[in-house]
Design a protein around this motif. Structure first.
Motif, PDB file in Angstrom:
ATOM      1  N   VAL A 178       0.850  -1.180   0.000  1.00 22.09           N
ATOM      2  CA  VAL A 178       0.000   0.000   0.000  1.00 22.09           C
ATOM      3  C   VAL A 178       0.891   1.237   0.000  1.00 22.09           C
ATOM      4  CG1 VAL A 178      -1.936  -1.108   1.159  1.00 22.09           C
ATOM      5  CG2 VAL A 178      -0.178  -0.009   2.516  1.00 22.09           C
ATOM      6  N   THR A 179       0.329   2.337  -0.409  1.00 17.41           N
ATOM      7  CA  THR A 179       1.089   3.582  -0.439  1.00 17.41           C
ATOM      8  C   THR A 179       1.255   4.128   0.971  1.00 17.41           C
ATOM      9  OG1 THR A 179       0.215   4.095  -2.620  1.00 17.41           O
ATOM     10  CG2 THR A 179       1.125   5.934  -1.357  1.00 17.41           C
ATOM     11  N   PRO A 180       2.493   4.350   1.409  1.00 15.80           N
ATOM     12  CA  PRO A 180       2.705   4.961   2.720  1.00 15.80           C
ATOM     13  C   PRO A 180       2.128   6.372   2.745  1.00 15.80           C
ATOM     14  CG  PRO A 180       4.761   4.113   1.790  1.00 15.80           C
ATOM     15  CD  PRO A 180       3.736   4.062   0.717  1.00 15.80           C
ATOM     16  N   VAL A 181       1.556   6.755   3.873  1.00 17.12           N
ATOM     17  CA  VAL A 181       0.925   8.063   4.012  1.00 17.12           C
ATOM     18  C   VAL A 181       1.581   8.812   5.168  1.00 17.12           C
ATOM     19  CG1 VAL A 181      -1.236   9.275   4.484  1.00 17.12           C
ATOM     20  CG2 VAL A 181      -1.271   7.153   3.165  1.00 17.12           C
ATOM     21  N   LEU A 182       2.101  10.003   4.892  1.00 16.42           N
ATOM     22  CA  LEU A 182       2.664  10.841   5.947  1.00 16.42           C
ATOM     23  C   LEU A 182       1.559  11.744   6.479  1.00 16.42           C
ATOM     24  CD1 LEU A 182       6.131  11.883   4.493  1.00 16.42           C
ATOM     25  CD2 LEU A 182       5.482   9.838   5.772  1.00 16.42           C
ATOM     26  N   ILE A 183       1.460  11.823   7.800  1.00 12.99           N
ATOM     27  CA  ILE A 183       0.411  12.616   8.437  1.00 12.99           C
ATOM     28  C   ILE A 183       0.981  13.880   9.072  1.00 12.99           C
ATOM     29  CG2 ILE A 183      -1.326  12.623  10.268  1.00 12.99           C
ATOM     30  CD1 ILE A 183      -1.608   9.584   9.747  1.00 12.99           C
ATOM     31  N   LYS A 184       2.115  13.729   9.754  1.00 16.95           N
ATOM     32  CA  LYS A 184       2.664  14.850  10.512  1.00 16.95           C
ATOM     33  C   LYS A 184       4.172  14.683  10.633  1.00 16.95           C
ATOM     34  CE  LYS A 184       2.161  16.963  15.076  1.00 16.95           C
ATOM     35  NZ  LYS A 184       1.550  16.825  16.388  1.00 16.95           N
ATOM     36  N   VAL A 185       4.867  15.798  10.618  1.00 19.92           N
ATOM     37  CA  VAL A 185       6.307  15.794  10.828  1.00 19.92           C
ATOM     38  C   VAL A 185       6.619  16.838  11.897  1.00 19.92           C
ATOM     39  CG1 VAL A 185       6.769  17.424   8.960  1.00 19.92           C
ATOM     40  CG2 VAL A 185       8.536  15.801   9.616  1.00 19.92           C
ATOM     41  N   SER A 186       7.640  16.570  12.689  1.00 19.05           N
ATOM     42  CA  SER A 186       8.001  17.497  13.763  1.00 19.05           C
ATOM     43  C   SER A 186       8.452  18.839  13.189  1.00 19.05           C
ATOM     44  CB  SER A 186       9.096  16.887  14.638  1.00 19.05           C
ATOM     45  OG  SER A 186      10.246  16.587  13.863  1.00 19.05           O
ATOM     46  N   GLU A 187       8.570  19.812  14.076  1.00 18.10           N
ATOM     47  CA  GLU A 187       9.002  21.159  13.663  1.00 18.10           C
ATOM     48  C   GLU A 187      10.421  21.127  13.115  1.00 18.10           C
ATOM     49  OE1 GLU A 187       8.413  24.225  16.533  1.00 18.10           O
ATOM     50  OE2 GLU A 187       6.490  23.401  17.172  1.00 18.10           O
ATOM     51  N   ALA A 188      10.748  22.150  12.347  1.00 18.67           N
ATOM     52  CA  ALA A 188      12.087  22.268  11.776  1.00 18.67           C
ATOM     53  C   ALA A 188      13.137  22.162  12.871  1.00 18.67           C
ATOM     54  CB  ALA A 188      12.217  23.604  11.043  1.00 18.67           C
TER      55      ALA A 188
ATOM     56  N   GLY B  76       2.812   8.651  10.501  1.00 17.91           N
ATOM     57  CA  GLY B  76       2.066   8.282   9.309  1.00 17.91           C
ATOM     58  C   GLY B  76       1.471   6.898   9.428  1.00 17.91           C
ATOM     59  N   ARG B  77       1.151   6.346   8.290  1.00 15.58           N
ATOM     60  CA  ARG B  77       0.576   4.995   8.217  1.00 15.58           C
ATOM     61  C   ARG B  77       1.314   4.213   7.151  1.00 15.58           C
ATOM     62  NH1 ARG B  77      -5.641   6.112   9.558  1.00 15.58           N
ATOM     63  NH2 ARG B  77      -5.078   7.198  11.414  1.00 15.58           N
ATOM     64  N   TYR B  78       1.442   2.932   7.379  1.00 14.71           N
ATOM     65  CA  TYR B  78       2.076   2.004   6.428  1.00 14.71           C
ATOM     66  C   TYR B  78       3.533   2.382   6.161  1.00 14.71           C
ATOM     67  CZ  TYR B  78      -2.960   1.805   5.632  1.00 14.71           C
ATOM     68  OH  TYR B  78      -4.318   1.764   5.805  1.00 14.71           O
ATOM     69  N   LEU B  79       4.246   2.754   7.207  1.00 13.96           N
ATOM     70  CA  LEU B  79       5.635   3.200   7.059  1.00 13.96           C
ATOM     71  C   LEU B  79       6.635   2.047   7.023  1.00 13.96           C
ATOM     72  CD1 LEU B  79       5.594   6.329   9.404  1.00 13.96           C
ATOM     73  CD2 LEU B  79       5.190   6.220   6.939  1.00 13.96           C
ATOM     74  N   GLY B  80       6.141   0.827   7.141  1.00 14.61           N
ATOM     75  CA  GLY B  80       7.039  -0.321   7.040  1.00 14.61           C
ATOM     76  C   GLY B  80       8.016  -0.371   8.193  1.00 14.61           C
ATOM     77  N   GLY B  81       9.250  -0.638   7.867  1.00 12.81           N
ATOM     78  CA  GLY B  81      10.288  -0.721   8.881  1.00 12.81           C
ATOM     79  C   GLY B  81      11.629  -0.371   8.280  1.00 12.81           C
ATOM     80  N   PRO B  82      12.661  -0.322   9.110  1.00 13.49           N
ATOM     81  CA  PRO B  82      13.972   0.119   8.632  1.00 13.49           C
ATOM     82  C   PRO B  82      14.591  -0.823   7.601  1.00 13.49           C
ATOM     83  CG  PRO B  82      14.126  -0.682  10.878  1.00 13.49           C
ATOM     84  CD  PRO B  82      12.666  -0.637  10.532  1.00 13.49           C
ATOM     85  N   SER B  83      14.168  -2.080   7.570  1.00 14.84           N
ATOM     86  CA  SER B  83      14.759  -3.002   6.603  1.00 14.84           C
ATOM     87  C   SER B  83      14.180  -2.823   5.203  1.00 14.84           C
ATOM     88  CB  SER B  83      14.579  -4.450   7.061  1.00 14.84           C
ATOM     89  OG  SER B  83      13.205  -4.761   7.123  1.00 14.84           O
ATOM     90  N   THR B  84      12.988  -2.243   5.095  1.00 12.51           N
ATOM     91  CA  THR B  84      12.355  -2.075   3.785  1.00 12.51           C
ATOM     92  C   THR B  84      12.160  -0.615   3.401  1.00 12.51           C
ATOM     93  OG1 THR B  84      10.145  -2.151   4.759  1.00 12.51           O
ATOM     94  CG2 THR B  84      11.067  -4.231   3.972  1.00 12.51           C
ATOM     95  N   GLY B  85      12.453   0.304   4.311  1.00 12.43           N
ATOM     96  CA  GLY B  85      12.156   1.710   4.034  1.00 12.43           C
ATOM     97  C   GLY B  85      13.357   2.615   4.090  1.00 12.43           C
ATOM     98  N   ARG B  86      13.147   3.814   3.549  1.00 10.15           N
ATOM     99  CA  ARG B  86      14.160   4.853   3.644  1.00 10.15           C
ATOM    100  C   ARG B  86      13.465   6.211   3.622  1.00 10.15           C
ATOM    101  NH1 ARG B  86      17.267   4.689  -2.151  1.00 10.15           N
ATOM    102  NH2 ARG B  86      15.461   5.090  -3.439  1.00 10.15           N
ATOM    103  N   VAL B  87      14.139   7.205   4.181  1.00 10.08           N
ATOM    104  CA  VAL B  87      13.601   8.559   4.259  1.00 10.08           C
ATOM    105  C   VAL B  87      14.393   9.439   3.301  1.00 10.08           C
ATOM    106  CG1 VAL B  87      13.211  10.553   5.758  1.00 10.08           C
ATOM    107  CG2 VAL B  87      12.877   8.241   6.649  1.00 10.08           C
ATOM    108  N   ARG B  88      13.675  10.208   2.494  1.00  9.63           N
ATOM    109  CA  ARG B  88      14.302  11.128   1.538  1.00  9.63           C
ATOM    110  C   ARG B  88      13.960  12.555   1.953  1.00  9.63           C
ATOM    111  NH1 ARG B  88      16.421  10.408  -3.398  1.00  9.63           N
ATOM    112  NH2 ARG B  88      15.669   8.273  -3.462  1.00  9.63           N
ATOM    113  N   LEU B  89      14.984  13.356   2.153  1.00 12.20           N
ATOM    114  CA  LEU B  89      14.841  14.741   2.588  1.00 12.20           C
ATOM    115  C   LEU B  89      15.457  15.645   1.515  1.00 12.20           C
ATOM    116  CD1 LEU B  89      14.098  16.636   4.956  1.00 12.20           C
ATOM    117  CD2 LEU B  89      16.370  16.238   5.869  1.00 12.20           C
ATOM    118  N   GLY B  90      14.860  16.795   1.295  1.00 15.58           N
ATOM    119  CA  GLY B  90      15.413  17.726   0.313  1.00 15.58           C
ATOM    120  C   GLY B  90      14.944  17.447  -1.104  1.00 15.58           C
TER     121      GLY B  90
END
Length: 122
Positions: A30-40, A51-65
């Motif tokens: 399913v498509t991961p959904v971001l709901i809220k992120v902390s302040e800058a 969020g929802r459906y964020l998986g885990g560290p073995s299958t996911g990664r975070v992209r910033l910028g």
């Protein structure tokens, strides 16, 4: 009696067509959904993503910028992750993360999440 047999045969056929089929795919993606992120925060500060459906560290990664479509940006290394559940990711912003405003995305098993604007302060 013949009507009963025909009706019974039709019912069995209908029920069999509703039975779940076996598939070689073991996972539903399913498509991961971001709901809220902390302040800058500054480099070295803490970043929390909810969020929802964020998986885990073995299958996911975070992209910033990244841009609004999720292209480009900086993939945060797994070593920066403090905790990762299906609904929350807590990590430290690396010292070489891009500074300024951009978009944040989570990718899980090749599926890109919805994006949220995020800014790393100097």
């Amino acid at each position: 009696m013949l009507r009963f047999l025909v009706a019974s045969s039709l019912m069995v056929g209908a029920l069999a067509s509703c039975a779940p089929s076996q598939s070689t795919d073991r996972f539903v993606t399913v498509t991961p959904v971001l709901i809220k992120v902390s302040e800058a925060a500054t480099r070295g500060g803490s970043l929390t993503i909810q969020g929802r459906y964020l998986g885990g560290p073995s299958t996911g990664r975070v992209r910033l910028g990244a841009d609004e479509s999720g292209k480009g940006g900086y993939v945060i290394p797994a070593t920066a992750v403090q905790s990762w559940t299906d609904s929350e990711i807590v990590m430290t912003i690396p010292t070489d993360a891009p500074v300024g405003g951009s978009w944040l995305f989570v990718e899980v098993a090749g599926k890109q999440s919805t994006g949220l604007p995020y800014s790393v302060r100097q």
